[in-house]
Design a protein around this motif. Structure first.
Motif, PDB file in Angstrom:
ATOM      1  N   TYR A  57       0.869  -1.166   0.000  1.00 55.01           N
ATOM      2  CA  TYR A  57       0.000   0.000   0.000  1.00 55.01           C
ATOM      3  C   TYR A  57       0.916   1.230   0.000  1.00 55.01           C
ATOM      4  N   ARG A  59       0.250   4.212   0.614  1.00 51.99           N
ATOM      5  CA  ARG A  59      -0.207   5.197   1.584  1.00 51.99           C
ATOM      6  C   ARG A  59      -0.025   6.599   1.004  1.00 51.99           C
ATOM      7  N   SER A  60       0.624   7.510   1.700  1.00 51.92           N
ATOM      8  CA  SER A  60       0.694   8.885   1.187  1.00 51.92           C
ATOM      9  C   SER A  60       1.624   9.047  -0.004  1.00 51.92           C
ATOM     10  N   SER A  88       1.915  15.707   3.039  1.00 52.02           N
ATOM     11  CA  SER A  88       1.637  15.159   4.371  1.00 52.02           C
ATOM     12  C   SER A  88       2.173  16.216   5.334  1.00 52.02           C
ATOM     13  N   CYS A 143      -3.409  15.097   5.936  1.00 49.89           N
ATOM     14  CA  CYS A 143      -3.929  14.898   4.574  1.00 49.89           C
ATOM     15  C   CYS A 143      -4.974  15.927   4.178  1.00 49.89           C
ATOM     16  N   ASP A 193      -7.420   4.119   3.132  1.00 48.61           N
ATOM     17  CA  ASP A 193      -6.248   4.723   3.771  1.00 48.61           C
ATOM     18  C   ASP A 193      -6.629   5.270   5.146  1.00 48.61           C
ATOM     19  N   GLY A 194      -5.616   5.676   5.911  1.00 55.26           N
ATOM     20  CA  GLY A 194      -5.870   6.206   7.247  1.00 55.26           C
ATOM     21  C   GLY A 194      -6.695   7.474   7.244  1.00 55.26           C
ATOM     22  N   VAL A 199      -7.075   3.595  -1.134  1.00 59.23           N
ATOM     23  CA  VAL A 199      -5.644   3.387  -1.346  1.00 59.23           C
ATOM     24  C   VAL A 199      -5.484   2.118  -2.168  1.00 59.23           C
ATOM     25  N   GLY A 257       5.289   7.935   2.904  1.00 59.94           N
ATOM     26  CA  GLY A 257       3.987   7.330   3.121  1.00 59.94           C
ATOM     27  C   GLY A 257       4.010   6.598   4.442  1.00 59.94           C
ATOM     28  N   ALA A 258       2.878   6.489   5.094  1.00 55.46           N
ATOM     29  CA  ALA A 258       2.811   5.760   6.357  1.00 55.46           C
ATOM     30  C   ALA A 258       3.251   4.313   6.165  1.00 55.46           C
ATOM     31  N   GLU A 259       3.556   3.668   7.254  1.00 56.58           N
ATOM     32  CA  GLU A 259       3.973   2.260   7.258  1.00 56.58           C
ATOM     33  C   GLU A 259       5.251   2.023   6.461  1.00 56.58           C
TER      34      GLU A 259
END
Length: 330
Positions: A57, A59-60, A88, A143, A193-194, A199, A257-259
């Motif tokens: 994923y 993510r951002s 972000s 975001c 996504d968060g 996503v 991006g996260a994670e």
């Protein structure tokens, strides 16, 4: 696609490689594993680590594609607004002012944002909110610029604003098409996504290909996106924060991006995508820059000059006693 017990997923430990280690007082305390890939200026794989053909994923790291879809939908954003659409951000007062300007153009209040309320990411901005007896707000979520730009695209095109995060919404369908067009690959899986937006899982190779393609654009919305980022590094992250430092000091487009996901694209059109399997971002910038230096897209001296500003020191009490460094195997 790899899978767990009946569930699709990203690479396993066995399919990954050591990317970085944490050195405390001469002892390797922790190890970060994952995958990474560098593509050259023609989009061909130059360096492969772990299993970059497997999906993650983004993510951002998907925000540049989302922002590009907004721009291609007929929305005109000035350079700083364009960066906030892919940011972000740290929710400094300057960031919030730009997000508010996008909402004002849409004629919508901050309550229309579909992202969850959050505290500012910048500690100074968060302290100011607390001193003013404020709380979490949607516009402070990192975001919020992306969401404001999405709402403006809906208003400009006569699309429903209440359902703009639905995967079947015209805007989200357009974003999916842009993702697949720029990366040259179908998405492997889709989720939420968060921030509440869709996503889409992509291989690191596809992600790097898409970022590199945006960076190499010489005209149109993609060129506007790239030039806006390079001219306004503060807006994509925040003063002193990793993406901003890399953009301002090296002229490299960088997006976290996260994670544990990181993408970068260099002036010559080379690109890198990294996924740290444990989800930590603390080594991702250094890993990405080190791989770009191995490829020759930046110099080792540039990376060495930047490293002290990447918050990699490990402390014992008030004194530095170690550092986060790339794995010897990298």
């Amino acid at each position: 696609m790899t899978s767990g017990p009946g569930m699709p997923g990203t690479a396993t430990i066995a399919e990954s490689a050591e990317l970085a280690v944490v050195d405390r007082s001469g002892f390797v305390e922790s190890r970060h594993i994952g995958s990474a890939v560098v593509l050259d200026a023609t989009g061909q794989v130059a360096i492969s680590v772990g299993s970059p053909a497997l999906p993650v994923y983004p993510r951002s790291c998907m925000k540049p594609f989302q922002a590009l879809a907004v721009l291609e939908s007929g929305v005109s954003l000035d350079p700083v607004q364009t960066v906030l659409a892919t940011a972000s951000h740290a929710a400094t007062p300057a960031h919030i002012e730009v997000v508010a300007s996008i909402l004002a153009e849409a004629g919508l209040p901050a309550s229309a944002l579909g992202c969850p309320p959050d505290w500012p990411g910048a500690s100074s901005a968060r302290d100011e909110v607390i001193r003013a007896h404020g709380g979490r707000e949607r516009i402070s979520m990192n975001c919020s610029g992306k969401h404001a730009a999405m709402l403006l695209a809906c208003v400009r095109n006569g699309w429903d604003t209440a359902s703009y995060l639905d995967p079947a919404h015209p805007l989200q369908e357009r974003i999916l098409a842009v993702v697949e067009r720029e990366t040259g690959a179908p998405v492997a899986h889709s989720g939420v996504d968060g921030c509440g937006a869709p996503v889409h899982a992509l291989s690191l190779e596809a992600l790097a290909r898409g970022i590199g393609r945006i960076r190499r654009a010489t005209s149109g919305p993609a060129e506007h996106l790239t030039s806006s980022i390079l001219a306004n590094g503060w807006a994509i992250d925040g003063p002193g924060r990793a993406n901003t430092v890399v953009i301002d000091r090296l002229g490299v487009v960088a997006k976290l991006g996260a994670e544990g996901v990181m993408v970068m694209a260099t002036p010559d059109g080379s690109s890198v995508a990294v996924k740290v399997l444990d989800g930590s971002l603390r080594a991702a910038t250094l890993v990405a820059l080190t791989l770009l230096a191995r490829h020759g897209a930046v110099t080792p001296a540039q990376v060495a000059d930047l490293t002290p500003d990447l918050d990699l020191a490990i402390h014992g009490g008030a004194a530095p006693v170690g550092t986060i460094r790339v794995s010897p195997s990298l």
